[in-house]
Design a protein around this motif. Structure first.
Motif, mmCIF file in Angstrom:
data_model
loop_
_atom_site.group_PDB
_atom_site.id
_atom_site.type_symbol
_atom_site.label_atom_id
_atom_site.label_comp_id
_atom_site.label_asym_id
_atom_site.label_seq_id
_atom_site.Cartn_x
_atom_site.Cartn_y
_atom_site.Cartn_z
ATOM 1 N N UNK A 80 0.909 -1.157 0.126
ATOM 2 C CA UNK A 80 0.542 0.066 0.370
ATOM 3 C C UNK A 80 0.482 1.355 -0.076
ATOM 4 N N UNK A 81 2.103 0.894 1.220
ATOM 5 C CA UNK A 81 3.243 2.345 0.906
ATOM 6 C C UNK A 81 3.302 2.613 -0.246
ATOM 7 N N UNK A 82 3.761 1.879 -0.932
ATOM 8 C CA UNK A 82 4.612 1.541 -2.342
ATOM 9 C C UNK A 82 3.860 2.047 -3.285
ATOM 10 N N UNK A 83 2.671 1.743 -3.507
ATOM 11 C CA UNK A 83 1.005 2.283 -4.460
ATOM 12 C C UNK A 83 1.073 3.503 -4.363
ATOM 13 N N UNK A 121 3.745 5.733 -4.928
ATOM 14 C CA UNK A 121 3.639 6.449 -6.876
ATOM 15 C C UNK A 121 3.170 7.380 -7.180
ATOM 16 N N UNK A 122 1.193 7.401 -6.673
ATOM 17 C CA UNK A 122 0.234 8.324 -7.185
ATOM 18 C C UNK A 122 0.357 9.554 -6.449
ATOM 19 N N UNK A 123 1.402 10.200 -4.949
ATOM 20 C CA UNK A 123 1.520 10.834 -4.302
ATOM 21 C C UNK A 123 2.535 11.396 -4.892
ATOM 22 N N UNK A 124 4.122 10.781 -5.490
ATOM 23 C CA UNK A 124 5.196 11.382 -5.851
ATOM 24 C C UNK A 124 4.526 12.203 -7.742
ATOM 25 N N UNK A 125 3.533 11.554 -8.212
ATOM 26 C CA UNK A 125 3.102 12.128 -9.385
ATOM 27 C C UNK A 125 2.745 13.231 -8.970
ATOM 28 N N UNK A 126 1.862 13.464 -8.346
ATOM 29 C CA UNK A 126 1.000 14.402 -8.251
ATOM 30 C C UNK A 126 1.605 15.720 -7.659
ATOM 31 N N UNK A 183 3.481 4.533 -13.168
ATOM 32 C CA UNK A 183 3.258 2.759 -14.144
ATOM 33 C C UNK A 183 2.236 2.342 -13.790
ATOM 34 N N UNK A 184 1.601 2.100 -11.935
ATOM 35 C CA UNK A 184 1.295 1.284 -11.151
ATOM 36 C C UNK A 184 1.249 0.384 -10.921
ATOM 37 N N UNK A 185 3.047 -0.118 -10.876
ATOM 38 C CA UNK A 185 3.695 -1.159 -10.037
ATOM 39 C C UNK A 185 5.219 -0.537 -10.148
ATOM 40 N N UNK A 186 5.707 -1.443 -9.375
ATOM 41 C CA UNK A 186 6.681 -0.846 -8.786
ATOM 42 C C UNK A 186 7.933 -1.376 -10.395
ATOM 43 N N UNK A 236 14.867 7.465 -14.494
ATOM 44 C CA UNK A 236 13.811 6.921 -15.254
ATOM 45 C C UNK A 236 13.196 6.582 -16.111
ATOM 46 N N UNK A 237 14.695 6.067 -16.580
ATOM 47 C CA UNK A 237 14.129 4.631 -17.868
ATOM 48 C C UNK A 237 14.075 3.344 -17.019
ATOM 49 N N UNK A 238 14.658 2.700 -16.074
ATOM 50 C CA UNK A 238 14.483 1.871 -15.030
ATOM 51 C C UNK A 238 13.038 2.325 -14.483
ATOM 52 N N UNK A 239 11.977 3.180 -14.449
ATOM 53 C CA UNK A 239 10.855 3.635 -14.219
ATOM 54 C C UNK A 239 9.957 3.603 -15.290
ATOM 55 N N UNK A 240 10.257 3.613 -16.005
ATOM 56 C CA UNK A 240 9.819 3.252 -17.095
ATOM 57 C C UNK A 240 10.015 2.012 -17.908
#
Length: 429
Positions: free
Chosen positions: A88-91, A94-99, A111-114, A145-149
């Protein structure tokens, strides 16, 4: 008030005081100058952490503006005690970091996942190589960035070698007193993520470490909220601002009046959604975490002009006594006033909420009558509502406080009111 409560609250006031902070900073600077050492800033990077990814994007600006020696350490994710609901923390992160990225003018798309294990391994090895060759600041953001993609190429390399490097960095982080990635350490103090970097920048400027001709602005000024009012007349249907709170949370205290001001500015109904503290729900809060939270709250409180520091920790029975009166106070139309009086009492005035004298002080500070309140003290009717609030909060993807919900937007943290305001503005504009 017992002698123990009196003494503990005074010790806490000393530990969190600006006077002590300045004294410690003077000692640190004296030692640095005596050693003829540079301003060494330790940065701890977690390749699995989106907040760390945001930090990489501001490092070039940071080192270009300040005369610092940046020492970079790769670290493991936060230990289990700091991430009891890891998935839950990871999800949420990710959402909070995007905002946050949008707010800060940075880049991150959830990306919806680690990242996949092979991507994390490649990223870790390439970042380690960048540290060793002095290219971390220049190359790290692109690698991350490449790793997250999921597009980072190159050999996977030796996992054992990376594991040793991560263990070394994590040990260094723990020895200095923290547990998260995306953190900066300088002169005995911690700064987590782009949200707190402005404190480090201000400190370095005060020490004369700002490079010439780089101005005096900070990379990401802390957003101020509420910043405005709803446009036009009051809405026909009031929006609801759900405020998930805990009487044992210092962050809950320092955001309370801002949350109320925000609700008032936009004609929203502030819904008080109290929950049991994490430690009373079986979730660990080790000393290291508690110390960081207390000191971070203290500096945020100073910036915001909120009294803080004379602490009478209400964990256990005092919280339960406090909650037992909240439904009654709400029925009297003084729910928020009572909440704030309790929070201010235990976090800034050293009031012992475990005593009747302390509870009377809180009740009367809220504009309520102690004789009327007394029959409701230590009743259990509040427990079912607290559990329902907790279950709803967790179902929405957060489990800590203070958290806020407006419509379908949920956010966690006293420093995310700007997001709440953005949603209220949409609903009332």
């Amino acid at each position: 008030m017992s002698l123990k409560t009196f003494l503990v609250s005074r010790v806490a006031a000393s530990i969190t005081s600006e006077k002590r902070l300045k004294r410690n900073r003077t000692m640190q600077e004296t030692k640095r100058q005596a050693a003829n050492a540079p301003h060494v800033v330790d940065y701890f990077h977690d390749v699995t952490d989106p907040y760390s990814h945001l930090c990489l994007q501001v490092l070039p600006a940071f080192v270009s503006r300040y005369d610092v020696a940046l020492s970079v350490h790769l670290v493991n994710p936060a230990p289990d005690w700091a991430a009891p609901e890891r998935a839950q923390l990871e999800a949420y992160a990710r959402e909070d970091a995007q905002r946050l990225a949008v707010k800060a003018g940075l880049s991150f798309t959830d990306p919806g996942h680690q990242p996949a294990p092979d991507q994390l391994l490649r990223a870790g090895l390439q970042l380690a190589a960048a540290i060793d060759t002095g290219r971390f600041v220049q190359d790290a953001a692109a690698i991350s960035a490449a790793a997250w993609r999921g597009e980072l190429a190159g050999p996977s390399g030796d996992a054992a070698e990376l594991g040793a490097r991560l263990a070394e960095g994590s040990a260094r982080r723990e020895a200095l007193g923290h547990y998260l990635g995306g953190t900066f350490h300088y002169g005995g103090e911690w700064y987590w993520g782009v949200d707190r970097l402005h404190y480090l920048e201000t400190r370095l400027m005060e020490l004369g470490a700002r490079k010439p001709n780089t101005g005096d602005s900070v990379i990401f000024p802390p957003p101020v909220s509420p910043s405005g009012k709803a446009a036009g007349p009051a809405p026909v249907v009031k929006p609801e601002l759900h405020y998930y709170l805990s009487f044992r949370s210092p962050y809950t205290y320092i955001v309370a009046q801002r949350a109320k001001a925000l609700a008032d500015a936009y004609g929203a109904e502030l819904k008080l959604r109290y929950v049991l503290p994490m430690v009373m729900r079986g979730l660990p809060v080790p000393r290291m975490k508690g110390r960081y939270i207390t000191l971070d709250t203290a500096r945020e409180a100073r910036r915001l002009g909120v009294p803080f520091g004379k602490i009478a920790d209400p964990v256990g029975k005092p919280v339960e006594r406090g909650y037992s009166l909240l439904p009654w106070a709400r029925e009297q139309g003084r729910g928020f006033e009572y909440c704030h009086a309790f929070l201010a009492g235990v976090w800034s005035q050293g009031v012992d909420a475990g005593s009747d004298a302390g509870m009377r002080q809180i009740v009367e500070a809220a504009g309520l009558d102690w004789a009327d309140a007394r029959p409701h003290l230590e009743t259990d009717a509040w427990r079912a509502e607290a559990e329902a609030n907790r279950a709803e909060m967790v179902s929405l993807g957060v489990w800590g406080v203070p958290s806020f919900r407006v419509g379908n937007v949920i956010t966690w943290g006293q420093d995310r009111l700007w997001l709440v305001e953005d949603e209220l503005r949409k609903q009332t504009g």
